[in-house]
Design an enzyme around this catalytic site. Structure first.
Site, short mmCIF file in Angstrom:
data_model
loop_
_atom_site.label_atom_id
_atom_site.label_comp_id
_atom_site.label_asym_id
_atom_site.label_seq_id
_atom_site.Cartn_x
_atom_site.Cartn_y
_atom_site.Cartn_z
N THR A 162 -37.69 19.84 -93.01
CA THR A 162 -37.72 19.54 -91.56
C THR A 162 -39.14 19.30 -91.08
O THR A 162 -39.34 18.77 -90.00
CB THR A 162 -37.13 20.70 -90.72
OG1 THR A 162 -37.95 21.86 -90.92
CG2 THR A 162 -35.70 21.00 -91.07
N ARG A 216 -44.99 20.31 -84.76
CA ARG A 216 -44.05 20.82 -83.76
C ARG A 216 -44.84 21.05 -82.48
O ARG A 216 -45.76 21.87 -82.44
CB ARG A 216 -43.39 22.12 -84.22
CG ARG A 216 -42.18 22.50 -83.35
CD ARG A 216 -41.38 23.64 -83.96
NE ARG A 216 -41.92 24.94 -83.62
CZ ARG A 216 -41.63 25.63 -82.52
NH1 ARG A 216 -40.80 25.12 -81.62
NH2 ARG A 216 -42.16 26.82 -82.31
N GLU A 273 -38.60 30.61 -84.43
CA GLU A 273 -37.35 30.19 -85.06
C GLU A 273 -36.44 31.40 -85.29
O GLU A 273 -36.92 32.48 -85.63
CB GLU A 273 -37.67 29.53 -86.40
CG GLU A 273 -36.53 28.72 -86.94
CD GLU A 273 -36.84 28.13 -88.31
OE1 GLU A 273 -37.73 28.63 -89.02
OE2 GLU A 273 -36.17 27.15 -88.66
N GLU A 308 -45.26 29.97 -94.31
CA GLU A 308 -44.28 29.01 -94.85
C GLU A 308 -44.99 27.82 -95.51
O GLU A 308 -44.55 27.30 -96.53
CB GLU A 308 -43.34 28.55 -93.74
CG GLU A 308 -42.25 27.62 -94.23
CD GLU A 308 -41.21 27.30 -93.15
OE1 GLU A 308 -40.79 28.20 -92.42
OE2 GLU A 308 -40.83 26.12 -93.05
N ARG A 332 -35.55 26.80 -78.94
CA ARG A 332 -35.71 28.06 -79.70
C ARG A 332 -35.90 29.21 -78.72
O ARG A 332 -36.19 28.99 -77.54
CB ARG A 332 -36.94 28.00 -80.62
CG ARG A 332 -36.81 27.04 -81.76
CD ARG A 332 -37.98 27.13 -82.75
NE ARG A 332 -37.80 26.18 -83.83
CZ ARG A 332 -38.60 26.07 -84.89
NH1 ARG A 332 -39.66 26.85 -85.00
NH2 ARG A 332 -38.36 25.19 -85.84
N ARG A 366 -50.99 26.37 -91.34
CA ARG A 366 -50.40 25.94 -90.08
C ARG A 366 -51.59 25.87 -89.13
O ARG A 366 -52.22 26.90 -88.83
CB ARG A 366 -49.37 26.95 -89.56
CG ARG A 366 -48.03 26.91 -90.31
CD ARG A 366 -47.19 25.72 -89.84
NE ARG A 366 -46.05 25.45 -90.70
CZ ARG A 366 -44.81 25.88 -90.49
NH1 ARG A 366 -44.54 26.65 -89.46
NH2 ARG A 366 -43.83 25.52 -91.29
N CYS A 417 -40.58 23.07 -96.20
CA CYS A 417 -39.25 22.82 -95.62
C CYS A 417 -39.16 21.34 -95.25
O CYS A 417 -40.06 20.82 -94.58
CB CYS A 417 -39.05 23.68 -94.38
SG CYS A 417 -37.48 23.34 -93.55
N ARG A 450 -48.59 22.48 -83.35
CA ARG A 450 -49.06 22.86 -84.70
C ARG A 450 -48.69 21.79 -85.70
O ARG A 450 -47.72 21.05 -85.51
CB ARG A 450 -48.48 24.20 -85.11
CG ARG A 450 -46.95 24.29 -85.19
CD ARG A 450 -46.39 23.82 -86.51
NE ARG A 450 -45.00 24.20 -86.69
CZ ARG A 450 -44.13 23.53 -87.39
NH1 ARG A 450 -44.47 22.39 -87.98
NH2 ARG A 450 -42.89 23.94 -87.53
P1 ADP Z 1 -43.61 27.26 -86.04
O1 ADP Z 1 -43.87 26.70 -84.72
O2 ADP Z 1 -44.85 27.32 -86.83
O3 ADP Z 1 -42.47 26.57 -86.70
P2 ADP Z 1 -42.16 29.59 -84.97
O4 ADP Z 1 -41.09 28.81 -84.31
O5 ADP Z 1 -41.74 30.72 -85.82
O6 ADP Z 1 -43.12 28.76 -85.94
O7 ADP Z 1 -43.14 30.09 -83.84
C1 ADP Z 1 -44.28 30.82 -84.19
C2 ADP Z 1 -44.86 31.57 -83.02
O8 ADP Z 1 -45.38 30.64 -82.08
C3 ADP Z 1 -43.84 32.42 -82.28
O9 ADP Z 1 -44.44 33.64 -81.91
C4 ADP Z 1 -43.55 31.60 -81.05
O10 ADP Z 1 -43.14 32.37 -79.95
C5 ADP Z 1 -44.91 30.99 -80.79
N1 ADP Z 1 -44.85 29.79 -79.95
C6 ADP Z 1 -44.20 28.65 -80.20
N2 ADP Z 1 -44.36 27.77 -79.18
C7 ADP Z 1 -45.14 28.40 -78.27
C8 ADP Z 1 -45.67 28.02 -77.00
N3 ADP Z 1 -45.45 26.83 -76.47
N4 ADP Z 1 -46.44 28.93 -76.35
C9 ADP Z 1 -46.69 30.15 -76.89
N5 ADP Z 1 -46.22 30.54 -78.08
C10 ADP Z 1 -45.45 29.69 -78.77
N1 IOM Z 2 -38.32 25.62 -91.43
C1 IOM Z 2 -37.43 26.63 -91.81
N2 IOM Z 2 -38.01 27.91 -91.58
N3 IOM Z 2 -36.05 26.51 -91.29
C2 IOM Z 2 -35.53 25.21 -91.01
C3 IOM Z 2 -35.22 27.58 -91.81
C4 IOM Z 2 -33.71 27.35 -91.87
O1 IOM Z 2 -33.26 26.62 -92.75
O2 IOM Z 2 -33.01 27.98 -91.02
#
Ligand code: ADP
Ligand code: IOM
Length: 343
Positions: free
Chosen positions: A260, A267, A301, A212, A296, A216, A258, A113
């Site tokens: 990061t 990501r 996250e 966020e 993760r 995305r 953010c 993404r």
């Molecule tokens: P972001 O990737 O946008 O930072 P999150 O870490 O919150 O957000 O993940 C968002 C959603 O994407 C969550 O439901 C997570 O389980 C899903 N996700 C992340 N990576 C994968 C993957 N490789 N395959 C399937 N789902 C994924």
């Molecule tokens: N990107 C953001 N959601 N994250 C880094 C949160 C945090 O500070 O824990």
């Protein structure tokens, strides 16, 4: 807000970098959109278990609050925002990586993404109710024009029934509700108005609107065909940037709420089954650190692993091209699989 007192076990980037001197220097500042230091740090103050703890309200904040933000950016991305320049490369022809798991024994799915925000609007934490609705309107109109494998429908969150929402979240397609980190940052104001999800029929191409970040843009599918997932994303980003102008700085790349996510805002992750390495977290973390990868849990996250399944992704997003970020993830994942096989 007075100078915040963090609990002694707090290890967020905010608590490590916000010295009383920086606090005093920045506390009287305000951007043209009215964003202040208090707004910037509220999430990390209210949630001391944040990993970073700051959310940026507008493009100008990256300059106005640079004495706090630059050290955080430097530490997270190993990139000096004062002297270096971000370079982008999203050309799939340049991504020469094989599927790290051709037999499909370990990788359940791949997801890549990028975050994007519209130029001429504040970022999510600084967005007014009316502006959020305009952003939703502009983005959903732009999405309507997508063709071929990218063509799909936009589903506003408002009016979506609970069962559909729950299933989309459970299947990893939709963002969660009520994230306390985003709540404190003001990112959940007027929820669910102005938020939604676009996806094609197969749910291999999706766009989250006004979470966020304002967009995305997501490409995902079962298995480990990383090049195919990247190619679809690259096509989509290309098509959308012909219709929308994204917030971008020569210094920091794509601007996100953010720090990061600056730079590529990318990501690239796999959901991968590594039950044996999961029993040896020290070694697991050491391999990931060597490749600058983040671990993760499987619900995103701040979530935990379940059944030996982890979300492994590139940590760095700024000062690295999109192609390099994905290659880095693929190489690290290959090593993790090799190690799991040998245990
Ligand atoms: P972001 O990737 O946008 O930072 P999150 O870490 O919150 O957000 O993940 C968002 C959603 O994407 C969550 O439901 C997570 O389980 C899903 N996700 C992340 N990576 C994968 C993957 N490789 N395959 C399937 N789902 C994924
Ligand atoms: N990107 C953001 N959601 N994250 C880094 C949160 C945090 O500070 O824990």
């Amino acid at each position: 807000m007075p100078y915040p007192q963090f609990p002694t076990d707090c290890s967020s980037a905010l608590c490590r970098h916000l010295t009383p001197a920086i606090y005093n220097e920045l506390s009287g500042r305000r951007t043209r959109y009215g964003f202040t230091l208090d707004d910037l740090i509220r999430s990390g103050v209210e949630n001391p278990d944040s990993s970073i703890g700051v959310y940026v309200g507008d493009e100008e904040s990256y300059e106005t609050f640079a004495p706090l933000l630059d050290p955080i950016i430097r530490e997270y991305h190993h990139f000096d925002p004062e002297t270096e320049r971000h370079v982008s490369d999203m050309d799939p022809e340049h991504l020469k990586v094989d599927n790290p798991d051709p037999e499909g024994a370990y990788i359940l799915s791949t997801r890549i993404r990028v975050g994007r925000n519209l130029h001429c609007f504040p970022l999510g934490p600084g967005l007014a109710q009316r502006e959020r609705l305009i952003v939703e309107c502009l983005v959903s109109e732009a999405l309507k024009g997508l063709e071929g494998e990218l063509s799909g429908h936009y589903y506003p969150l408002e009016g979506m029934d609970d069962a559909t929402k729950r299933q989309l979240i459970e299947d990893h397609f939709l963002f969660k509700e009520g994230d306390r980190f985003l709540e404190s940052a003001g990112l959940n104001r007027d929820w669910p108005e102005g938020r939604g999800i676009y996806h094609n029929d197969d749910k291999t191409f999706l766009v989250w609107v006004n979470e966020e970040d304002q967009l995305r843009i997501i490409s995902m599918e079962p298995g480990g065909d990383i090049v195919r997932v990247f190619t679809c994303l690259s096509l989509a980003v290309d098509a959308l940037q012909r219709k929308l102008t994204f917030a971008f700085s020569e210094r920091l790349g794509y601007l996100t709420s953010c720090p990061t996510n600056l730079g590529t805002a990318m990501r690239a992750s796999v959901h991968i089954h590594l039950p044996k390495l999961g029993e040896r977290m020290e070694e697991f973390r050491a391999i990931c650190n060597r490749h600058d990868l983040q671990i993760r849990g499987i619900h995103g996250e701040h979530s935990q692993s379940e059944g030996g399944i982890y979300d492994i992704s590139n940590r760095r997003r700024l000062g690295i091209t999109e192609v390099e970020a994905v290659r880095q993830m693929a190489e690290g994942v290959r090593e993790l699989i090799e190690r799991e096989k040998n245990l």
